[in-house]
Design an enzyme around this catalytic site. Structure first.
Site, PDB file in Angstrom:
ATOM      1  N   HIS A 168     -15.139  -1.949   8.332  1.00  0.00           N
ATOM      2  CA  HIS A 168     -14.838  -3.379   8.452  1.00  0.00           C
ATOM      3  C   HIS A 168     -13.772  -3.608   9.510  1.00  0.00           C
ATOM      4  CE1 HIS A 168     -10.774  -3.552   6.685  1.00  0.00           C
ATOM      5  NE2 HIS A 168     -11.166  -2.630   5.822  1.00  0.00           N
ATOM      6  N   CYS A 169     -13.806  -4.775  10.104  1.00  0.00           N
ATOM      7  CA  CYS A 169     -12.708  -5.251  10.954  1.00  0.00           C
ATOM      8  C   CYS A 169     -12.229  -6.556  10.325  1.00  0.00           C
ATOM      9  CB  CYS A 169     -13.162  -5.421  12.409  1.00  0.00           C
ATOM     10  SG  CYS A 169     -14.705  -6.327  12.622  1.00  0.00           S
ATOM     11  N   LYS A 170     -12.402  -7.681  10.978  1.00  0.00           N
ATOM     12  CA  LYS A 170     -12.070  -8.966  10.367  1.00  0.00           C
ATOM     13  C   LYS A 170     -13.339  -9.626   9.821  1.00  0.00           C
ATOM     14  CE  LYS A 170      -9.778 -13.379  11.385  1.00  0.00           C
ATOM     15  NZ  LYS A 170      -9.101 -14.187  12.435  1.00  0.00           N
ATOM     16  N   THR A 176     -16.598  -3.718  14.311  1.00  0.00           N
ATOM     17  CA  THR A 176     -17.357  -2.891  13.372  1.00  0.00           C
ATOM     18  C   THR A 176     -18.659  -2.422  14.004  1.00  0.00           C
ATOM     19  OG1 THR A 176     -16.414  -4.007  11.441  1.00  0.00           O
ATOM     20  CG2 THR A 176     -18.530  -2.912  11.144  1.00  0.00           C
TER      21      THR A 176
END
Length: 962
Positions: A168-170, A176
């Site tokens: 995950h990123c944001k 991602t």
């Protein structure tokens, strides 16, 4: 402290994880947790906002938990950030994310990769299996972080068949997607990186908009090129010459008012005056534009040289000669609009990120980078992974299994099954991991999604759709010629042989790709030049720029550290750390037993490849050196590199091999390195060889191969048979029969015809030094003397230079006889000259043959298969003729003499000679039988046949020729 509403559980995620227990009486086919997740009224309201925010990203639901999440494979999950507080109202909540992963995969089977730089959470929420990567939003991924991400992910997945990773990123889409695509490249999921990008985009999003930013796609293609060249990332320093813009856009007021900014990382290094074109002049400018492109596939290195121009009509932003600018690593170029009210917005028209390592072929050890979207457009009605008119060779279709009914479904499309899927996870293992727990394996849902979206027609080639059609010319009138300085135009920009030109069409520019107001012929040209290391002033100035960019980046990272929760601040690096472990604050942080991030990387990853490389302990460069498996094929570029345009060597000043009395790196002045390189070039000039490739220890004589001592970082640890990937054979290399070792079954030895990946017995070829060979094969035996691709290349190039000079009659015969201590005997000279004439006659016959067009179409095949092959056949004949002559007593060395001089046994050399003689002998017989008119027996003497059993010391000593 605000008290949560009564219907919201006030328990922490960690306590909920402890309370979540698998059903002890579970039967096969039943879920791990029998009770579904209970959603409160507030959670149901939040779900409305979360669905709206996730927009076109795909979601996955399981036991009443609906997350912004997609299974990219059965073992790789792309997921949104597990948020808390206010952010949890419109993103995945940490509680639901933890519940979802545990319910589906059990405790201890999921490793989470957090790509949202600066955001940390208690690693115990996910069983203490979390790794954080410091990646900035709206920036391309750091190339140095891709390899450690892929290594850690692969280590985890290979440890247990039940292990999965969640990334995950944001939003769980851009950063991602970049890293997941890098991982799919790493495991050879699809052969083409564009297939991988399309595959990810279709599965992760509803509208096929996964990794859409051109710069992010470019960096994925960069990583694919690194894997292809078997290189680790190390930046390259270059001089910025200027920036050119074709077809500047119309801005406020009717004219064109734009400015350009060039940054290295987050540091602005070049900010010239703006370009202002009046309304009337811009109207005249637009009148010259044609809806054509005059270069195939836009523009690349070969086309520069062919057309002789970077651009026929462009506006320039030139760097002043008295104030040079230098860049290294990641470079950003912004094109902004200036005008009324633009001070209230960024006014950005478009921007481009690129990396200097890929601007010069020398940075890739001879490789050449091209934007894959340009070189691999969709063909006909097909897409990169979808086939409407049947599968192509070596492709198999993906199974059409409906995940709901288990029956086959109908579709006019066939989707290419990923070749690396079964190695990633077999269908049987997927059934065990999912069906055994009452779930459907994601691969069936993925297949249905891929087919449905192809049927809906949303899989489009957006990038090549903006290409201009081919035409004779792009403009009705070329720009003016003359001295190009400062800011202005339009100019006709000539191509200069020593300059590297990077061209970015509108479909390769971030933000500009989505703008329909920009002309499809708009281009951005960036002109760079390799730094001449003989110019000490230039080297000193380039150091200033490099240190400035590094200082600003370090300051930014340290300021972010002061604002971080003290609980998550990293500890100082341990004494004696090397490589990325001494970089502070670290870019990669591993969870530890206390729920924090003070852990270490996988124990299977080691620092052998940079343990003795001094550059790995410098603050500015240590961040590029991450641990890897001892069996890894990836290497760091060597200290000296070679620019094919300026035909000079350049080097990394910090990459010194010298140490002081305390064992610390010692750096000489630039003049020292300049003299060192001048000595190398002088030795080459004395031998009459063109400076054609990288060298690390002087030059060899024409036509000979000089063994070099490799540094500890370049030595190869042989892999076990289980770890060896399949051996690769380049398309331009033929298989020749040879007697002796079986390269595919190294334990077997016989006198039957085997296959060796070589050319006429000439061993310095890249594929012979590939670690995919067993350590007992001749390929790895030769690797003991030629450790790196650069050493292999220089050996090939020196041999080819000798052959070219011999054929062109440039007086190399005397140099040849002198180097090999051959007596200047007229009969011998006549013989060698005659052999050259025979070879010329053979070429003439070859040109008349039916296969000439095929051979001519592949220049590399001509060079390798014919030029080198014939040259080394002749060289073998010269050895045999001179061995029989009593006039050449100094041409031989006995085994005892070699042992006395070197202190080493000559078994290795015996094996070399054996391989040469056997291969040459078999090739001659093969060619004489298949084409007797080109190889008459009376003109090509037969080389004596040697076998390992009959290879005695006496005839071995006769075969060693200086």
């Amino acid at each position: 402290m605000v008290t949560p509403p009564p219907d919201v559980p006030s328990t922490s995620t960690r306590s909920m994880a402890r309370d979540l227990q698998e059903n002890p009486n579970r039967q096969p086919g039943e879920p791990r947790v029998s009770e579904p997740y209970h959603n409160s009224i507030v959670e149901r309201i939040r779900h409305i906002f979360r669905t709206a925010v996730s927009s076109n990203r795909c979601r996955t639901e399981y036991q009443n938990i609906d997350l912004d999440c997609a299974y990219i494979t059965d073992r790789i999950i792309a997921i949104g950030y597990p948020a808390t507080g206010i952010e949890a109202n419109f993103r995945n909540s940490k509680v639901q994310t933890q519940q979802f992963l545990t319910r589906r995969h059990g405790k201890g089977n999921v490793k989470v990769f957090n790509l949202r730089g600066g955001y940390y959470y208690d690693a115990d929420n996910f069983d203490g299996n979390v790794i954080c990567f410091d990646m900035t939003d709206h920036h391309p991924p750091s190339l140095e972080l891709m390899a450690p991400f892929c290594r850690e992910a692969k280590e985890w997945l290979e440890a247990d068949d039940k292990h999965v990773i969640a990334v995950h990123c944001k939003a769980g889409k851009g950063r991602t997607g970049v890293m997941i695509c890098a991982l799919l490249i790493y495991i050879n999921f699809y052969p083409s990186p564009r297939q991988i990008l399309d595959y990810y985009s279709i599965i992760r999003t509803k509208n096929n908009k996964g990794v859409t930013i051109p710069s992010q796609r470019r960096y994925i293609y960069y990583y694919h090129k690194l894997r292809e060249r078997e290189l680790n990332y190390l930046p390259l320093r270059m001089q910025l010459i200027g920036v050119y813009v074709e077809r500047p856009p119309k801005t406020w007021g009717g004219g064109s008012k734009i400015k350009v900014e060039v940054g290295n990382g987050s540091t602005i290094l070049f900010k010239p005056d703006p370009l202002i074109i009046s309304k009337s002049n811009h109207q005249r400018e637009r009148a010259t534009w044609l809806n054509n492109c005059d270069t195939p596939n836009e523009f690349d290195t070969g086309e520069q040289k062919y057309h002789g121009f970077v651009s026929k009509r462009a506006y320039c932003f030139m760097v002043p000669e008295d104030a040079p600018v230098f860049v290294e690593g990641d470079v950003r170029i912004d094109i902004r609009e200036i005008g009324f009210l633009k001070k209230f917005s960024d006014g950005k028209i478009g921007h481009v990120w690129f990396n200097t390592m890929f601007a010069c072929d020398g940075g890739l050890n001879g490789g050449h980078f091209e934007y894959v979207d340009k070189t691999q457009p969709y063909i006909g009605d097909d897409t990169s992974i979808g086939r409407k008119n049947g599968m192509r060779r070596n492709e198999t279709p993906m199974r059409k299994i409906d995940p709901e009914t288990g029956n086959e479904f109908e579709s006019p499309w066939q989707i290419v099954n990923p070749p690396g899927l079964e190695k990633h996870i077999t269908e049987e293992q997927a059934m065990e991991n999912y069906t055994n727990y009452g779930m459907i394996p994601p691969r069936y849902t993925i297949s249905k999604i891929l087919h449905e979206k192809h049927e809906k027609g949303i899989v489009k080639d957006d990038y090549n759709d903006r290409k201009l059609p081919m035409g004779d010319k792009s403009y009705t009138e070329s720009g003016k010629s003359g001295d190009i300085r400062g800011v202005g135009g339009p100019f006709e920009i000539p191509y200069k042989a020593e300059e590297h030109v990077l061209t970015f069409p509108v479909y390769e520019m971030d933000r500009a790709l989505k703008s329909k107001d920009l002309n499809n012929g708009m281009k951005l040209h960036v002109v760079l030049r390799c730094v001449d290391t003989r110019d000490s002033k230039m080297m000193e100035k380039s150091e200033v720029f490099g240190n400035l960019a590094f200082h600003n980046e370090s300051t930014r990272r340290l300021q972010a550290l002061t604002q971080m929760n003290p609980k998550w601040r990293p500890e100082p690096c341990a004494f004696g750390s090397k490589g990325a472990e001494m970089h502070y604050p670290p870019s990669v942080r591993y969870s530890s037993n206390d729920g924090k991030y003070n852990g270490a990387c996988s124990e299977n990853l080691v620092s052998d490849f940079f343990e003795h490389r001094n550059i790995a302990v410098l603050n500015r460069y240590c961040r590029y050196f991450y641990k890897q498996r001892s069996t890894s094929r990836s290497r760091y570029p060597r200290k000296f590199r070679y620019c094919p345009l300026i035909k000079k060597h350049f080097y990394i000043p910090a990459d010194t091999d010298d140490v002081d009395e305390n064992g610390q790196p010692f750096f000489h002045s630039p003049e020292h390195y300049i003299k060192e390189q001048e000595k190398i070039d002088a030795e080459k000039a004395a031998k009459g060889i063109e400076n054609t490739g990288p060298s690390t220890s002087g030059s060899s004589a024409p036509g000979t191969i000089k063994k070099t001592e490799a540094s500890q970082s370049d030595k190869v640890k042989p892999a076990t048979e289980d770890e060896l990937p399949p051996a690769r054979l380049p398309d331009n290399v033929r298989r020749f029969p040879v007697v002796g070792v079986d390269f595919e079954n190294p334990e077997e030895e016989s006198c039957e015809h085997k296959t060796v990946e070589s050319i006429a017995g000439f061993e310095p070829l890249e594929h012979l030094f590939h670690e995919s060979y067993h350590p007992n094969t001749a390929g790895n035996m030769l690797r003991q003397d030629y450790h790196t691709d650069s050493e292999v290349k220089i050996a090939e190039q020196e041999a080819k230079a000798f052959v070219d000079q011999l054929l062109n009659g440039q007086g190399v015969l005397q140099e040849f006889m002198k180097q090999f201590k051959v007596p200047s005997d007229n009969s011998f000279a006549d013989y060698v000259t005659g052999q050259a004439e025979v070879f010329k006659a053979q070429i003439a016959l070859l040109e008349q043959s039916e296969d000439f067009q095929r051979v001519q179409a592949n220049a590399e095949e001509v060079d390798l298969e014919h030029t080198l092959g014939e040259a080394f056949e002749r060289f073998g004949h010269v050895v045999e003729e001179s061995n029989g002559s009593s006039k050449n007593p100094k041409a031989l060395k006995t085994r005892e003499q070699m042992v006395k001089e070197t202190g080493k046994d000559t078994q290795k050399t015996r094996n070399h000679v054996l391989l040469h003689l056997e291969a040459n002998h078999r090739v001659q017989i093969e060619r004489r039988e298949t084409c007797p008119e080109l190889h008459p027996e009376d003109k090509i003497p037969r080389i004596a046949h040697f076998s390992e059993n009959s290879f005695s010391d006496s005839n071995f000593d006769q075969a060693i020729y200086l």
